[in-house]
Scaffold this active site. Structure first.
Site, short mmCIF file in Angstrom:
data_model
loop_
_atom_site.label_atom_id
_atom_site.label_comp_id
_atom_site.label_asym_id
_atom_site.label_seq_id
_atom_site.Cartn_x
_atom_site.Cartn_y
_atom_site.Cartn_z
CG ASP A 125 11.31 18.97 -33.54
OD1 ASP A 125 10.97 19.55 -32.47
OD2 ASP A 125 12.49 18.72 -33.83
CB CYS B 292 10.62 15.42 -29.37
SG CYS B 292 11.15 16.96 -30.15
NE ARG C 143 20.07 17.94 -26.00
CZ ARG C 143 18.76 18.08 -25.81
NH1 ARG C 143 18.27 19.23 -25.40
NH2 ARG C 143 17.94 17.08 -26.03
CD GLN D 264 11.91 12.84 -27.75
OE1 GLN D 264 12.42 13.54 -26.90
NE2 GLN D 264 10.73 12.26 -27.57
CG HIS E 256 16.86 14.02 -29.97
ND1 HIS E 256 17.57 13.46 -28.91
CD2 HIS E 256 15.92 14.83 -29.40
CE1 HIS E 256 17.08 13.92 -27.78
NE2 HIS E 256 16.09 14.75 -28.03
NE ARG F 239 14.45 11.36 -24.42
CZ ARG F 239 14.97 12.58 -24.54
NH1 ARG F 239 14.20 13.61 -24.77
NH2 ARG F 239 16.29 12.77 -24.49
#
Ligand code: CP
Ligand code: NVA
Length: 306
Positions: A224, A264, A102, A132, A129, A292
């Site tokens: 988001d 998310c 990440r 996700q 991402h 996930r």
């Protein structure tokens, strides 16, 4: 499947995405079948940014597959003090069987992938991402069944989540509409790439500044945060620029009656989403968070099994 890495959903075909979903579904239903699937293997997890879900789900996932995971904060490893990505990738490849990273710059992940001899998984960058977004489509598939011809609406910042959802939609046969305020549109390269994939798949990509146009008849509505990790200094300006962009019951009323809401996480109730939406029965955020684990286990299995 012949991939070494998992960097973007765009790199995978619709059939491959489907195969990952099938494995994830089987792992969710029968986790005991995979208890030794990655026995004795180690995943290095490099984090330049904070994480709850990604860190825990990858670490638990490796454990459940018979392997184990190492948490490497960039504050503690030499990468954070300027050791080249090249050397980091080559050295880690001598110790571990896979790397999840990440990072801020997307290039850090692509360079790791270029120089590592082991699989590299994108665990979020400033650009994308993908684990996700894979999970979001898997969760939609669980809730709605066949996704072909369905519509996902993303309302908010044209950020890494918007990008990965755009890359993913054509792969699962969904139309995608992204509504952002002026100046916050998704990256033109991502839009063009998603559009080309959508043309091939026979799906639509809509980029608009109208919330109503995006959400009209949507089966999935998602949003988001307005300020992503690394944008803390812009948070106040963004609060002003995103005024009127909250996903509330009025916004949800444009969608289909049975539409589900996703996020998310982490979420800011009262900013990008109203509590009345994210905490309503339409919200599937905790299934999304749980998934996930299953989807990433499927991705690791697919890349790392011997
Ligand atoms: N959604 C997500 O990636 O959460 P974390 O930042 O907690 O990992
Ligand atoms: N767009 C958010 C997603 C967090 C999971 C960020 O990058 O901070």
């Amino acid at each position: 499947m012949t991939h070494k890495d998992f960097i973007e959903i765009h790199d995978y075909s619709a059939d491959e995405v489907r195969e990952i979903f099938e494995i994830a579904r089987d792992m969710k239903a029968s986790p005991e079948k995979y208890r030794e699937a990655l026995k004795g293997q180690t995943l290095a997890m490099i984090f330049e940014k904070s994480s709850t879900r990604t860190r825990v789900s990858f670490e638990v996932g490796m454990y459940q597959l018979g392997g184990h995971a190492l948490f490497l904060s960039s504050r503690d490893i030499q990468l954070g003090r300027g050791e080249p990505i090249y050397d980091t990738a080559k050295v880690l490849s001598r110790y571990v069987n896979g790397i999840m990273a990440r990072t801020f710059a997307h290039k850090t992940v692509t360079e790791l992938a270029e120089y590592a001899s082991v699989p590299v998984i994108n665990g979020l960058t400033d650009l994308s991402h993908p684990t996700q977004a894979m999970t979001d489509y898997f969760t939609a598939w669980e809730h709605l069944g066949d996704l072909k011809g369905r519509k996902l609406a993303y309302v908010g910042d044209g950020n890494n989540m918007a990008h990965s959802l755009m890359f993913g939609a054509p792969k699962v046969g969904m139309h995608i509409a992204v509504a952002t305020p002026g100046g916050y549109a998704p990256d033109p390269f991502v839009v063009a790439t998603a559009q080309a994939d959508a043309d091939q798949a026979g799906t639509k990509v809509i980029v608009t500044t109208s919330i109503e146009e995006a959400v009209r008849d949507a089966d999935v509505v998602t949003t988001d945060v307005w300020a992503s990790m690394g944008q803390e200094a812009e948070a106040q300006k963004r609060q002003r620029d995103f005024e009127g962009w909250q996903v509330d019951t009025r916004v949800m009323s444009f969608a289909r009656k049975e539409a589900i809401f996703m996020h998310c996480l982490p979420a800011h109730r009262g900013e990008e989403v109203a509590g009345e939406v994210i905490d309503s029965p339409r919200s599937v955020i905790y299934d999304e968070a749980e998934n996930r684990l299953h989807v990433q286990k499927a991705i690791m299995y697919m890349l790392m099994k011997r």
